[in-house]
Motif scaffolding. Structure first.
Motif, PDB file in Angstrom:
ATOM      1  N   ARG A  14       0.846  -1.200   0.000  1.00 42.05           N
ATOM      2  CA  ARG A  14       0.000   0.000   0.000  1.00 42.05           C
ATOM      3  C   ARG A  14       0.881   1.250   0.000  1.00 42.05           C
ATOM      4  N   PRO A  15       0.701   2.169  -0.963  1.00 42.26           N
ATOM      5  CA  PRO A  15       1.509   3.392  -1.003  1.00 42.26           C
ATOM      6  C   PRO A  15       1.240   4.279   0.220  1.00 42.26           C
ATOM      7  N   ILE A  18      -1.928   6.404   0.011  1.00 41.66           N
ATOM      8  CA  ILE A  18      -3.168   5.677   0.283  1.00 41.66           C
ATOM      9  C   ILE A  18      -3.287   5.360   1.770  1.00 41.66           C
ATOM     10  N   ILE A  35      -8.308   9.535  -6.526  1.00 39.19           N
ATOM     11  CA  ILE A  35      -7.057   8.879  -6.128  1.00 39.19           C
ATOM     12  C   ILE A  35      -7.332   7.428  -5.753  1.00 39.19           C
ATOM     13  N   LEU A  36      -8.399   7.205  -5.001  1.00 42.28           N
ATOM     14  CA  LEU A  36      -8.732   5.850  -4.572  1.00 42.28           C
ATOM     15  C   LEU A  36      -9.185   4.990  -5.751  1.00 42.28           C
ATOM     16  N   ASP A  38      -8.194   5.378  -8.887  1.00 38.11           N
ATOM     17  CA  ASP A  38      -6.975   5.059  -9.637  1.00 38.11           C
ATOM     18  C   ASP A  38      -6.221   3.920  -8.956  1.00 38.11           C
ATOM     19  N   TYR A  39      -6.209   3.924  -7.635  1.00 35.83           N
ATOM     20  CA  TYR A  39      -5.535   2.869  -6.885  1.00 35.83           C
ATOM     21  C   TYR A  39      -6.232   1.529  -7.084  1.00 35.83           C
ATOM     22  N   HIS A  42      -5.089   0.246 -10.295  1.00 40.98           N
ATOM     23  CA  HIS A  42      -3.730  -0.269 -10.125  1.00 40.98           C
ATOM     24  C   HIS A  42      -3.776  -1.689  -9.566  1.00 40.98           C
ATOM     25  N   GLN A  43      -4.663  -1.928  -8.593  1.00 38.27           N
ATOM     26  CA  GLN A  43      -4.826  -3.278  -8.041  1.00 38.27           C
ATOM     27  C   GLN A  43      -5.249  -4.268  -9.130  1.00 38.27           C
ATOM     28  N   ASP A  50      -6.408  -4.355  -1.866  1.00 35.84           N
ATOM     29  CA  ASP A  50      -6.488  -3.533  -0.658  1.00 35.84           C
ATOM     30  C   ASP A  50      -7.959  -3.293  -0.342  1.00 35.84           C
ATOM     31  N   ALA A  53      -9.060   0.208   1.352  1.00 35.46           N
ATOM     32  CA  ALA A  53      -9.056   1.326   0.407  1.00 35.46           C
ATOM     33  C   ALA A  53     -10.287   1.273  -0.492  1.00 35.46           C
ATOM     34  N   ASN A  54     -10.675   0.069  -0.900  1.00 32.92           N
ATOM     35  CA  ASN A  54     -11.841  -0.082  -1.761  1.00 32.92           C
ATOM     36  C   ASN A  54     -13.136   0.215  -0.999  1.00 32.92           C
TER      37      ASN A  54
END
Length: 244
Positions: A14-15, A18, A35-36, A38-39, A42-43, A50, A53-54
């Motif tokens: 996890r960055p 995030i 941002i979330l 886009d993350y 990325h997943q 993650d 985050a989702n």
């Protein structure tokens, strides 16, 4: 199990950005939803995952209906399928109690159609009914799910196989290759290659796959010994007599 839970709460990849969003009050800031999202993608591209985050995305959708994106929700649920037996899918569903209107009325909302199927797929995984899962997943009825969503999720089918492998490891010391084939939706050389890759051994003469021993698939007797001292026993007897 403790390590798995820790990784669930804070995935190692996890960055920091995030982590700050998920752990602080900024998780409720609607300006961070991009941002979330886009993350999340990325997943999907990297085979990372993650849950928290989702879930933050779904919570933002609850508070800000204008942010609603059904494609994002479907992708979150698809990723959550790969986490069984963790409760990620149900946690996600719990944030969808109120059906949100489509942000773009000109485009049909895929969620009402796909949600019952995704729920069925999750139920089959939870019940370890893996052949039924693959049959439903491969059906014509779910062609749109495969063509529009899971095809984009790198390693989706192998992640589902990981769910089956975890269940088999907990229940079997050896299993017939035909049965395992139905669990993994693999046959022939593909099954043999997969079995070898995860460290299991297939005896081609008997068609039996042998699993390495682990704490879950070993049968061991447990002796439970009560340690009751005489004074304690006397108190129990005295109490029983006085109660009578």
């Amino acid at each position: 199990m403790a390590s798995a839970t820790s990784d669930w709460v804070t995935p190692p990849k996890r960055p920091e950005l995030i982590e700050n969003l998920v752990s602080g009050v900024d998780r409720y800031n609607p300006s961070n939803v991009g941002i979330l999202e886009d993350y999340l993608y990325h997943q999907i591209r990297s085979q990372e995952y993650d849950c928290l985050a989702n879930l933050a995305i779904l919570k933002l959708y609850q508070f800000n209906q204008d942010l609603y994106n059904p494609d994002v929700i479907v992708n979150i649920l698809v990723k959550a399928l790969t986490s069984v037996p963790f409760p990620d899918f149900n946690l996600s569903i719990a944030l969808l109690d109120e059906r949100l209107p489509s942000a773009n009325p000109d485009e049909p909302d895929p969620l009402p159609t796909l949600l019952p199927h995704l729920t069925s797929l999750h139920s089959l995984l939870q019940q370890c009914r893996f052949p039924a899962f693959w049959a439903l997943y491969r059906s014509d009825e779910l062609e749109s799910l495969r063509d529009n969503y899971t095809v984009e999720v790198v390693g989706f089918e192998d992640s589902i196989r990981d769910v089956a492998v975890r269940a088999v490891k907990a229940a079997f010391q050896r299993i017939g290759s035909k049965r395992l084939s139905s669990y993994l939706d693999l046959e022939g050389a593909d099954l043999e290659e997969y079995v070898t890759r995860i460290g299991w051994r297939l005896d081609s003469s008997t068609g039996v796959v042998e699993l390495p021993p682990n704490p879950d698939n070993q049968i061991s007797s447990t002796v439970v010994q009560e340690d009751i001292k005489l004074p304690q026993l006397s108190k129990v007897i005295s109490h029983a007599i006085s109660a009578a």
